[in-house]
Design an enzyme around this catalytic site. Structure first.
Site, PDB file in Angstrom:
ATOM      1  CB  CYS A  65     -23.156  17.345 -14.518  1.00  0.00           C
ATOM      2  SG  CYS A  65     -23.358  19.103 -14.816  1.00  0.00           S
ATOM      3  CG  HIS A  98     -16.177  38.614  -2.724  1.00  0.00           C
ATOM      4  ND1 HIS A  98     -15.918  39.487  -3.756  1.00  0.00           N
ATOM      5  CD2 HIS A  98     -15.145  38.768  -1.852  1.00  0.00           C
ATOM      6  CE1 HIS A  98     -14.793  40.142  -3.515  1.00  0.00           C
ATOM      7  NE2 HIS A  98     -14.292  39.713  -2.369  1.00  0.00           N
ATOM      8  CG  HIS A 133     -18.529  40.538   0.410  1.00  0.00           C
ATOM      9  ND1 HIS A 133     -18.661  40.862  -0.927  1.00  0.00           N
ATOM     10  CD2 HIS A 133     -17.274  40.924   0.779  1.00  0.00           C
ATOM     11  CE1 HIS A 133     -17.533  41.414  -1.358  1.00  0.00           C
ATOM     12  NE2 HIS A 133     -16.678  41.460  -0.340  1.00  0.00           N
TER      13      HIS A 133
HETATM   14  C1  RB5 Z   1     -25.183  14.627 -19.602  1.00  0.00           C
HETATM   15  O1  RB5 Z   1     -25.039  14.174 -20.888  1.00  0.00           O
HETATM   16  C2  RB5 Z   1     -24.982  16.135 -19.513  1.00  0.00           C
HETATM   17  O2  RB5 Z   1     -26.077  16.772 -20.066  1.00  0.00           O
HETATM   18  C3  RB5 Z   1     -24.772  16.532 -18.076  1.00  0.00           C
HETATM   19  O3  RB5 Z   1     -23.669  15.874 -17.564  1.00  0.00           O
HETATM   20  C4  RB5 Z   1     -24.500  18.013 -17.814  1.00  0.00           C
HETATM   21  O4  RB5 Z   1     -23.447  18.469 -18.579  1.00  0.00           O
HETATM   22  C5  RB5 Z   1     -25.663  18.892 -17.862  1.00  0.00           C
HETATM   23  O5  RB5 Z   1     -25.573  20.118 -17.613  1.00  0.00           O
END
Ligand code: RB5
Length: 146
Positions: A65, A98, A133
């Site tokens: 993300c 780990h 671990h």
């Molecule tokens: C999207 O705008 C953003 O919030 C998402 O990609 C991410 O970074 C969230 O943790």
């Protein structure tokens, strides 16, 4: 090795860079989307990737993300998932050795493409070293559902 890969709009560009790179290295990728820069909710994508690992359809996963943080928060809610957000090669190596992490999280707006390729390659090639671990992983397991 079969790898589930998924992203939201903030990770789309990096996913599309990593896919051909990792395929060329011999990894079989199963793409759970998203497939454009249109806004989507990262928990929905994390759910699909985590479920494919829980079912044993894919061995490991990569979730991307904007920061990698939202994806890692979501993925670590799923039983049996150990997701590691990595922005450097040392962490990528250590989390496999780990933590036996089974999902790599990346920040598409934080980590540049060449570094992300290196991180992914290291993370995919490293093995869990077991020993003391393993007992720690058992303790992680005992935290599930707390
Ligand atoms: C999207 O705008 C953003 O919030 C998402 O990609 C991410 O970074 C969230 O943790």
């Amino acid at each position: 090795m079969k790898i589930a890969i998924g992203c939201d709009h903030g990770g789309y560009e990096l996913k599309e860079i990593l896919k051909p790179y990792l395929s060329q290295k011999g990894y079989e990728l199963v793409d759970f989307g998203t497939n454009s820069e249109a806004s989507v909710d990262y928990p929905d994508i994390a759910a699909s990737v985590c479920s494919s690992i829980q079912k044993g359809e894919c061995e490991r996963g990569i979730l991307i993300c904007g920061t990698g943080i939202g994806m890692s928060i979501c993925a670590n809610k799923y039983k049996g998932i150990r997701a590691a957000l990595c922005g450097d090669c040392y962490s990528a190596r250590m989390t496999r050795q780990h933590n036996d992490s089974n999902i790599l999280c990346l920040g598409g707006r934080v980590t540049g493409p060449e570094l992300a390729k290196m991180i992914a390659e290291i993370w995919l090639s490293e093995e869990f070293i077991g020993m003391h671990h393993s007992a720690r992983l058992d303790k992680i397991k005992s935290l599930e559902g707390c």
